[in-house]
Design an enzyme around this catalytic site. Sequence first.
Site, PDB file in Angstrom:
ATOM      1  N   TYR A   1      18.677 -49.968 -10.608  1.00  0.00           N
ATOM      2  CA  TYR A   1      17.673 -49.111  -9.959  1.00  0.00           C
ATOM      3  C   TYR A   1      16.250 -49.572 -10.234  1.00  0.00           C
ATOM      4  CZ  TYR A   1      17.754 -46.090 -14.280  1.00  0.00           C
ATOM      5  OH  TYR A   1      17.715 -45.573 -15.553  1.00  0.00           O
ATOM      6  N   GLU A   2      15.318 -48.989  -9.453  1.00  0.00           N
ATOM      7  CA  GLU A   2      13.913 -49.410  -9.437  1.00  0.00           C
ATOM      8  C   GLU A   2      13.764 -50.876  -9.046  1.00  0.00           C
ATOM      9  OE1 GLU A   2      11.739 -47.294  -9.267  1.00  0.00           O
ATOM     10  OE2 GLU A   2      12.927 -45.613  -9.981  1.00  0.00           O
ATOM     11  N   GLY A   3      14.609 -51.323  -8.153  1.00  0.00           N
ATOM     12  CA  GLY A   3      14.584 -52.719  -7.720  1.00  0.00           C
ATOM     13  C   GLY A   3      15.556 -53.521  -8.552  1.00  0.00           C
TER      14      GLY A   3
END
Length: 592
Positions: free
Chosen positions: A438-440
């Site tokens: 997550y978050e890229g």
Amino acid sequence: MTYRAPISDMLLSLNHGAGLKAAVDAGHYGDFDADIAAAVLEEAGKFATDVLAPLNKIGDEHGIKLEDGKVTTAPGWPDAYKRWTEGGWNAVSGPEDFGGQGLPLAINAACTEIWSAANLAFGLCPLLTASAIEALEAHGSDELKTIYLEKLVSGEWTGTMQLTEPQAGSDVGALRTRAEMQADGTYRIKGTKTFITYGEHDMTDNIVHFVLARLPDAPAGTKGISLFLVPKFMVNADGSLGQRNDIYASGVEHKLGMHASPTCTMTMGDHGGAIGFLIGEENQGMRCMFTMMNQARLGVGLEGVGVADRAYQQALSYAQERKQGRAVGNKGEGSDAIFVHPDVKRMLMRMRAQTAAARTICYATAVAIDVSNRAKDAKVRTDAAARAALLTPIAKGYSTDIGNEVAYLGVQVHGGMGFIEETGAAQHYRDARITAIYEGTNGIQAIDLVTRKLAANGGASVWALLDELSATVKQVKASNDPAFGTTGAKLREALEALTRTSKWLLERVASAPNEALAGATPYLQQFGATVGGCMLAAEALAAKADGTADAARYVSLARFFAENITVQAPSLERTVTESAESVAAADAVLLG
């Protein structure tokens, strides 16, 4: 066992490896007293040990429940959150104009590591609130700041980021959530968002959602996305909570790990559309959202550090207690603790060294962000912003890779008991896995590093960083300390390899982009291993210079990292520069 924050390690990393002391001495932090860092971290460590750590396993086993659109968190969660906000922990680096303490982000970064180590699922909630605060402060109207910032800064209300949709994950430009302007200047928002962390919970009275949506006449792709503030409850003129907004949790995910953190599907529009307020300008939502995402990415990197340190502490304790086999040369009766076996020591040293390196990379990113905001000189601020931009994908990608590897090794040190939930080692392994996604995803971090951060200003930020690291290597060699072993030589070889790799990639970002992209992930690994090794050496040198009682321990740690991990940098250079053709041939292998 419970968690104990390694305060001495953290302070050495913060002040010397990450450069906080140098930045303070240079006047970039104004009248900030660096001595306060120790007091803050000591208190944070106590709260983490006494309140948060005991809830970690409870949260994992109990999870969350969704009934009638309402999420109930695990036993003890709401009370712990209330005590956490009452202690002022949500406001550590918040703006003073809205009730925050105004302490440096670097201090809050160290606290974030502590919360993540003690209870990763708990610490995830305030991490997103911090990002919401930053976006609102940077791009929100004065009216919205007046209504929402103080409550977010105190933690009385929490914040979320709502980007992802079923058909639009990493490809944010494909989102379909719609927003239509109303006569009163508000917007009505309809759509569905997935994987929304803490999208619904029972720890606060209100939740402030930051939602990406598209206006009817918006351009296609990311250029046509706007950002909106969508409260769970509307706020009356007197500050009290009013009507329920049309945004609800319609589902929760059943996950591999992070069981105590509600991951929600959020639905808007079942009752006419959620009322939202524009943040920034129309069709400029990605610029506003990146303000949230960059700090969130550093926060996730710190999650990797935290879960790694928790896994290491537990593995070390187990290795000292578990008896199995005998040490070489032991002719006595009975078994020895597995700690005496060289391979177990190797695993524990790898866990400890990699955690320390990841910690310093993350702290250095936070210091760079601080200087970019606090320094008086415009050029210093600009250079620091470029340094922060360069380090952010490394802090997120490299540190969460390490979190996963260290948690994996933690299970291995436990042997068969690591595979059993009773010990807790498996939970760290399960919880850590999401941090690389997550978050890229870490692949996206590597692409960002190669195509944007490396290429910025012709690589000037990279060369400036490598010059600083070279100065550290020269100091290691000049020390003539045999305890460093071949540290200086290994770090020099790594720097030379990283320099060559960086130049090779710079030439191909524009001329042969697929070749550059094929080497992006090993390049990020090479960068992290090199930077981490040099920073640990800087910490060891500082410990020696200060006459620290256990300076020899930090020298040994830096040596282990250089001789066992940084040493991989030259081979990673070859992976980057020689593997493009083999990656290009993948179609024939995978689809043939």
